[in-house]
Design a protein around this motif. Structure first.
Motif, short mmCIF file in Angstrom:
data_model
loop_
_atom_site.label_atom_id
_atom_site.label_comp_id
_atom_site.label_asym_id
_atom_site.label_seq_id
_atom_site.Cartn_x
_atom_site.Cartn_y
_atom_site.Cartn_z
N ARG A 126 0.82 -1.22 0.00
CA ARG A 126 0.00 0.00 0.00
C ARG A 126 0.85 1.26 0.00
NH1 ARG A 126 -4.04 -0.35 4.72
NH2 ARG A 126 -4.25 1.86 4.31
N LEU A 127 1.90 1.22 0.81
CA LEU A 127 2.77 2.40 0.85
C LEU A 127 3.48 2.59 -0.49
CD1 LEU A 127 3.87 4.72 2.41
CD2 LEU A 127 5.58 3.23 3.43
N ALA A 128 3.86 1.47 -1.11
CA ALA A 128 4.54 1.55 -2.40
C ALA A 128 3.62 2.16 -3.45
CB ALA A 128 4.98 0.16 -2.85
N MET A 129 2.33 1.73 -3.43
CA MET A 129 1.38 2.28 -4.41
C MET A 129 1.13 3.75 -4.16
SD MET A 129 -1.20 -0.90 -4.81
CE MET A 129 -2.64 0.08 -5.18
N ARG A 130 0.99 4.08 -2.87
CA ARG A 130 0.75 5.47 -2.50
C ARG A 130 1.91 6.35 -2.99
NH1 ARG A 130 -0.68 4.89 2.99
NH2 ARG A 130 -2.88 5.01 2.50
N ALA B 195 3.92 5.86 -5.33
CA ALA B 195 4.04 5.96 -6.79
C ALA B 195 3.38 7.24 -7.29
CB ALA B 195 3.39 4.74 -7.44
N VAL B 196 2.27 7.64 -6.64
CA VAL B 196 1.60 8.89 -7.00
C VAL B 196 2.50 10.09 -6.73
CG1 VAL B 196 -0.44 10.31 -6.58
CG2 VAL B 196 -0.61 7.83 -6.46
N GLY C 292 6.49 14.49 -8.35
CA GLY C 292 7.88 14.91 -8.44
C GLY C 292 8.30 15.14 -9.88
N VAL C 293 7.87 14.21 -10.78
CA VAL C 293 8.21 14.35 -12.20
C VAL C 293 7.63 15.65 -12.75
CG1 VAL C 293 7.84 13.37 -14.49
CG2 VAL C 293 8.46 11.88 -12.58
N LEU C 294 6.37 15.94 -12.37
CA LEU C 294 5.73 17.17 -12.85
C LEU C 294 6.50 18.41 -12.36
CD1 LEU C 294 1.94 16.34 -12.42
CD2 LEU C 294 3.25 16.56 -14.55
N ALA D 56 3.59 16.18 -2.31
CA ALA D 56 2.52 15.21 -2.55
C ALA D 56 2.40 14.27 -1.36
CB ALA D 56 2.81 14.44 -3.83
N GLY D 57 3.55 13.86 -0.83
CA GLY D 57 3.54 12.97 0.32
C GLY D 57 2.92 13.62 1.55
#
Lengths: 147, 639
Positions: free
Chosen positions: B421-425, B427-428, B433-435, B461-462
């Protein structure tokens, strides 16, 4: 046993970070250190052309030329040696003839110091330590409180 | 008469501090006794004495009593009222009196508020604080007494350095000092805990609110100083890695580490020794800051005076504080107890990583700041360390901090915390960060700045996810601690973004303009419309009226001031702030051209999104204060 190996991993990470920091600091220090020269020292052992250094002393009385399009030419003295400085930036507000000054830049020709930054002393009671030292060696120093 | 009364009160506060220290020492180890009452009342009385002494110093300034050396050196009859008052802490002696007043204030606050459920530990801390008060009050009274009289009385006074006559700078030193001196409470409590042999959790719980409050004030003080440098020095910069700035940044970093490690210690007993060590180091570095500012051993824009003797005094005080604290730590840290142990992906492990990174940055800053002194001692005088060193060494660790920061709130205490779950979270967050990186790329940032923007986007985001998850979904019990954490973390990300944006700014444009001429800076056309006189109470001034056309129409009015008392020239920059950034214009000296026309040097630059830095600092300070309020409220409930 598991707790122990985890502790080992943490210690290893910490050690890596610290070693990295020391390495970075030493590498950065090599490029970031700027040496200070007094006019006398420059006469005795001139730095390499293009080497980034700081010089300091007093702005020689009557030496300041201010071209209409900005910047300034002046001489910095410590009583023994003199350096011709050219600068095309904005002079600091505290810049005055007969006052202490520190300039950062490089010699691009052997007799002219091209400054990129000029720092004048900050207030009445303050003299950059390097300038005071340079002046003491040049016998121009008037003592601690000559105001 | 007033000055003599001030001297007396300063000496009285010193004597009362001795009483406070001795009474506190006797009172600890026993239940509330007469000694405790004596100690507490001595602390209150000392506070009253220093406050009156400080008020008397202000009165001396208001009266322009130039028979007092400090007033003569820092005031002038023509100076505006506000700066007459602010001058009371604008120079060395007065600022030492302020330092002492705050130190005594912390002593009284410890006696009143700290640990009313553990009187023994409380009075031990009050006693230690009394010892600190004695050291600094003696220094003020014997080497830097602001009430010393002059033999030859001047008529007018030398005036305060004009660049210090500024509203932000009037409140910058008190705010900063509340931070520096507030850390003394954490020091005293940690040392008291070590002496009393308390467990780590008890010590951490005791010192956390004090550290939070001090750290918030320190944040505010540093931010005010940076803001002042930005608009008053007229160089357009806000952080120069000047020794004195570093001197405030190091205790800030250590205190930031402390408020994190104290949480872990309070929660599970982990890092107990480390928390005490940080508490000792934070105040020691505050004192080192005072030494660097006061002694003039390093070339700095802030150096007050070249006075090695005072420097040696402060160095001696610092040695006592740091040496004594650390020696005690070495002897007694065994009693702190060990923690419960924790997994590599637990909250504790991440707090440990946070501490490692913050302390590493503090260490490299310390090395760079003291390097000129070290090499001077080795015979290689006159070295200065450029800003490049600090940027190069601090950046990677601060970036690592930004990467780890948003993950920590999602990890459980002690246990393994990484899951799908943390990994999926996260990823967003990577997407965010990329943006942010692409945004920086469009702004034309350097590769390093693009990377930093990406990290900041990830972090923000985090943090948003932290709010969403812990407030909306889980419904975390303490609103204060969540709000404090989120505000402060968002502030860190905002500062990172602001620093990135700032680094994309183009160099300034400098041109000599006659009236009617125009220069172009970053898409703005600046026309010098007129130059007029705009004299103030204690200065003469030229004011330029500069019309701006381009993205918006406005008029900027930078000034060039000449303060008659000190014969100094300063510039008042004109800034037009917008969402995109600041148009920053300063007026330099006039020059006469060959044809007799007078041209004024005008410097203009556009500093992108400087407001992010101010916003970030405000968020951090606010976050610290929120956590402080929550912490105090929770402690009240427990009692």
């Amino acid at each position: 046993m598991r707790a122990r190996s985890q502790r080992m991993i943490m210690v290893a990470i910490a050690a890596l970070v610290l070693i990295g920091a020391i390495g970075l600091a030493l590498i950065a220090m090599r490029d970031a250190v700027i040496l200070f020269y007094s006019p006398t020292e420059i006469a005795d052992a001139p730095p390499a052309l293009g080497e980034r250094i700081r010089i300091g002393g007093l702005v020689e009385e009557g030496s300041v030329v201010r071209p209409a399009d900005g910047g300034a030419d002046f001489r910095v003295t410590d009583g023994v040696g003199t350096i011709h400085v050219t600068y095309d930036g904005s002079l600091p507000d505290l810049f005055r003839e007969g006052q202490g000054v520190v300039a950062e830049g490089a010699f691009h020709s052997p007799d002219t110091f091209t400054a990129t930054t000029v720092l004048a002393k900050h207030d009445e009671t303050y003299m950059p330590p390097e300038v005071a030292e340079a002046l003491r060696e040049g016998d121009v120093w008037q003592g601690e409180s000559d105001e | 008469m007033i000055a003599e009364l001030g001297r007396f009160l300063l000496a009285l506060a010193l004597a009362l501090s001795v009483l406070q220290m001795m009474g506190g020492w006797r009172a600890s180890g026993a239940t509330a006794t007469l000694a405790g009452k004596v100690s507490a009342n001595a602390a209150y009385a000392a506070l009253v004495s220093v406050v009156i002494a400080f008020a008397l110093l202000i009165v001396l300034f208001l009266q322009s009593d130039f028979s007092v050396a400090y007033v003569a050196g820092h005031s002038h009859v023509d100076k505006p009222l506000f700066y007459k008052i602010a001058a009371a802490w604008g120079g060395h002696e007065g600022s030492m009196l302020l330092w002492c007043s705050l130190l005594v204030g912390v002593g009284a606050a410890l006696a009143k508020f700290a640990l009313n459920h553990d009187v023994s530990l409380k009075f031990r801390a009050v006693s230690i604080q009394g010892g600190l008060q004695i050291l600094f009050l003696a220094f003020a009274a014997f080497t830097s007494n602001p009430f010393d009289r002059l033999v030859d009385i001047p008529v007018q006074g030398a005036d305060l350095n004009p660049i210090l006559q500024d509203p932000a700078l009037a409140i910058h030193p008190p705010t900063l000092y509340i931070g520096y001196v507030g850390l003394s409470a954490a020091f005293s409590l940690a040392v008291a805990g070590l002496i009393e042999g308390r467990g780590g959790a008890a010590i951490a719980a005791a010192l956390r609110p004090w550290a939070l409050f001090a750290w918030s004030a320190l944040t505010g003080g540093i931010a005010l100083g940076a803001w002042w440098a930005y608009y008053e020095l007229g160089w357009g910069g806000w952080w120069f890695w000047d020794p004195v700035e570093n001197a405030s940044f190091m205790p800030w970093l250590i205190a930031a580490a402390l408020i994190h490690s104290a949480i872990a210690t309070e929660k599970s007993g982990n890092f107990a020794g480390w928390t005490c060590f940080l508490a000792i180091m934070a105040f020691s570095l505050s004192t080192l800051g005072a030494f660097l500012v006061r002694s003039g051993v390093l070339t700095s824009v802030h150096a007050f005076a070249l006075d090695p003797e005072r420097g040696l005094w402060i160095l001696a005080i610092m040695t006592i504080i740091a040496g004594g604290g650390l020696a005690l730590f070495a002897l007694r840290s065994g009693k702190l107890g060990s923690g419960s142990g924790f997994s590599l992906s637990s909250r504790e492990a991440f707090i440990g990583a946070n501490n490692l990174l913050l302390v590493t940055v503090a260490g490299t800053v310390l090395f760079g700041t003291l390097y000129p002194l070290i090499s001077g001692a080795l015979g290689d005088t006159g070295i200065s360390v450029g800003a490049a060193y600090f940027n190069f060494t601090a950046a990677p660790f601060l970036a690592a901090l930004l990467i780890l920061l948003p993950l920590a709130p999602f990890l459980p205490w002690r246990k393994q915390g990484f899951n799908r779950r943390l990994a999926m979270r996260s990823a967003v967050w990577i997407l965010a960060g990329v943006l942010a990186g692409i945004w920086a790329l469009i702004l034309g940032a350097t590769p390093i700045a693009v990377g930093a923007a990406a990290f900041a986007g990830w972090t923000l985001a985090g943090i948003a996810a932290d709010v969403w998850h812990h407030r909306v979904i889980v419904g975390m019990a303490s609103r204060f601690s969540l709000a404090g954490r989120v505000l402060a973390h968002a502030g860190v990300a905002a500062i990172a973004l602001g620093a990135v944006a700032d680094s994309t700014g183009r160099p300034e444009t400098v041109r000599a303009l006659a009236v009617g001429e125009t220069l172009e800076a970053n898409g703005f056309m600046l026309t010098l419309d007129a130059v007029q006189r705009a004299d103030g109470p204690n200065y003469l001034a030229d004011e330029a009226r500069i019309g701006v056309t381009g993205r918006s129409l406005t008029e900027l009015r930078p000034q060039r001031r000449f303060y008659t008392a000190g014969e100094t020239t300063t510039r008042e920059v004109a800034i037009r702030s917008g969402v995109g950034g600041d148009l920053y214009v300063s007026l330099g000296e006039p020059r006469t051209r060959d044809d007799g026309v007078i041209a004024y040097e005008v410097r203009a630059s556009f500093n992108p999104m400087v407001w992010l830095l101010g916003l970030g600092a405000m968020l951090i300070a606010l976050g610290g204060l929120t956590a402080f309020v929550g912490n105090v409220a929770a402690a009240r409930r427990r009692q």
